[in-house]
Design an enzyme around this catalytic site. Structure first.
Site, PDB file in Angstrom:
ATOM      1  N   THR A  70     -21.047 106.235 -31.095  1.00  0.00           N
ATOM      2  CA  THR A  70     -19.939 106.836 -31.852  1.00  0.00           C
ATOM      3  C   THR A  70     -20.478 107.576 -33.071  1.00  0.00           C
ATOM      4  OG1 THR A  70     -18.639 104.939 -31.127  1.00  0.00           O
ATOM      5  CG2 THR A  70     -17.662 106.343 -32.807  1.00  0.00           C
ATOM      6  N   LYS A 110     -22.896  96.085 -53.374  1.00  0.00           N
ATOM      7  CA  LYS A 110     -22.687  95.613 -54.753  1.00  0.00           C
ATOM      8  C   LYS A 110     -21.270  95.102 -54.954  1.00  0.00           C
ATOM      9  CE  LYS A 110     -25.614  99.411 -56.296  1.00  0.00           C
ATOM     10  NZ  LYS A 110     -25.488 100.739 -56.929  1.00  0.00           N
ATOM     11  N   ARG A 140     -15.656 103.097 -39.044  1.00  0.00           N
ATOM     12  CA  ARG A 140     -15.730 101.889 -38.208  1.00  0.00           C
ATOM     13  C   ARG A 140     -15.839 100.709 -39.149  1.00  0.00           C
ATOM     14  NH1 ARG A 140     -19.490 100.889 -33.071  1.00  0.00           N
ATOM     15  NH2 ARG A 140     -17.843 102.233 -32.235  1.00  0.00           N
TER      16      ARG A 140
HETATM   17  N1   CP Z   1     -18.904 102.892 -27.219  1.00  0.00           N
HETATM   18  C1   CP Z   1     -19.245 102.623 -28.501  1.00  0.00           C
HETATM   19  O1   CP Z   1     -18.393 102.488 -29.384  1.00  0.00           O
HETATM   20  O2   CP Z   1     -20.587 102.530 -28.708  1.00  0.00           O
HETATM   21  P1   CP Z   1     -21.259 102.289 -30.122  1.00  0.00           P
HETATM   22  O3   CP Z   1     -20.866 100.894 -30.564  1.00  0.00           O
HETATM   23  O4   CP Z   1     -22.741 102.409 -29.909  1.00  0.00           O
HETATM   24  O5   CP Z   1     -20.734 103.299 -31.093  1.00  0.00           O
END
Ligand code: CP
Length: 308
Positions: free
Chosen positions: A53, A80, A101
């Site tokens: 991703t 921190k 993420r």
């Molecule tokens: N498919 C996927 O989200 O892979 P990664 O965790 O490597 O980003």
């Protein structure tokens, strides 16, 4: 435009993004250069590990002439104790769009509510992973020529797997029949199953993978999400529970697609890699054109009809 769950896209918008991604394929594979996003900056905010991703968003942005800022909890002031809210205020000033993420379900929506720039959810805990769903749909269209009315089997960790949560919602809206294959402890959450059924989706559940291989168009394998288990002993009970190998496909339809969001651990034996059923590496590459299409759309940049 934010993308937090697949509910943020209508079916027509999803189809339009897949068509944009198809047109962008020469740019994605480097045979054409089209600096549509020159002068734009993407903030890549990864508070959990990622290979595909993060790198495919970075490739997508760079192939379109844009720049990328990478933030992870290693090497940033998150270590921190800086809050997500404060971090987002910084990104709002530094970038034109951000991908996030985060291990906490709901974090992408929280981030989106905190800033003005568009936010794309690249996975929020066991919640959703809608940009993965777009590349999954794109790959299914490559393989079957359509994303409508397919028989799709989702296998493995359906409880914690955010990819299958987003994908099952999207597929149901395109008329799919879904079969969920998992051990009892990792079944698809009841509220998702209820939601799918109430929207008219045909849903079946089993723990027997081999029994459904002969009557499927797509088998979508997933990794058991070790990092989400509160108890390591519970993980050990189901680790490696499903492995598919080439012998298992002897009676499968010739056009059966085996997919996986990756990384795989032991879910797909390497004996499948050289068969026509193996779609998972092409699937991972498809993150580039689909994320290009999404970046352009979110930034309001139109894509030319013809790209040479
Ligand atoms: N498919 C996927 O989200 O892979 P990664 O965790 O490597 O980003």
């Amino acid at each position: 435009m934010d993308l937090i769950t697949m509910d943020d896209l209508t079916n027509d918008e999803s189809i339009s993004l897949l068509e944009d991604a198809r047109r962008l394929m020469p740019v994605a594979n480097g045979s054409a250069y089209l600096p549509l996003l020159e002068g734009k900056v993407l903030g890549n905010l990864f508070f959990e590990n990622s290979t595909r991703t993060r790198l495919s968003f970075e490739t997508a942005m760079k192939r379109l002439g844009g720049e990328v800022l990478n933030l992870s909890d290693v090497g940033s002031s998150v270590k921190k104790g800086e809050t997500l809210y404060d971090t987002m205020q910084m990104i709002d000033g530094y970038a034109d769009i951000a991908v996030i993420r985060h291990p906490r379900q709901g974090a992408a929506q929280y981030a989106a509510d905190a800033v003005e720039i568009p936010i794309l959810n690249a996975g929020d805990g066991a919640g959703n992973h809608p940009t993965q769903t777009l590349l999954d749909l794109f790959t299914i269209k490559q393989g079957h020529g359509t994303i409508r009315d397919l028989r799709v089997v989702l296998v493995g960790d359906l409880r914690y797997g955010r990819t299958v949560h987003s994908l099952s919602h999207a597929l149901s809206r395109f008329g799919a029949s879904l079969t969920f294959v998992s051990p009892e402890s990792l079944m698809m959450p009841e509220e998702i199953v209820r939601d799918l059924k109430s929207n008219g989706c045909d849903v079946a559940e089993t723990s027997d993978l081999l029994s459904v291989l002969g009557s499927s168009d797509v088998v979508y394998m997933t990794r058991i999400q070790r990092e989400r288990f509160p108890d390591e002993a519970e993980y050990e009970k189901v680790a490696g529970i499903y492995t598919i190998k080439s012998d298992d496909l002897a009676n499968a339809p010739s056009n059966l697609m085996i997919m996986h969001p990756l990384p795989r651990v032991s879910e797909i034996h390497p004996s499948i890699d050289s068969t026509s059923h193996a779609w998972y590496f092409r699937q991972a590459f498809n993150g580039v054109p689909t994320r290009m299409a999404l970046l352009c759309r979110s930034l309001g940049v139109p894509i030319p009809e013809v790209i040479n």
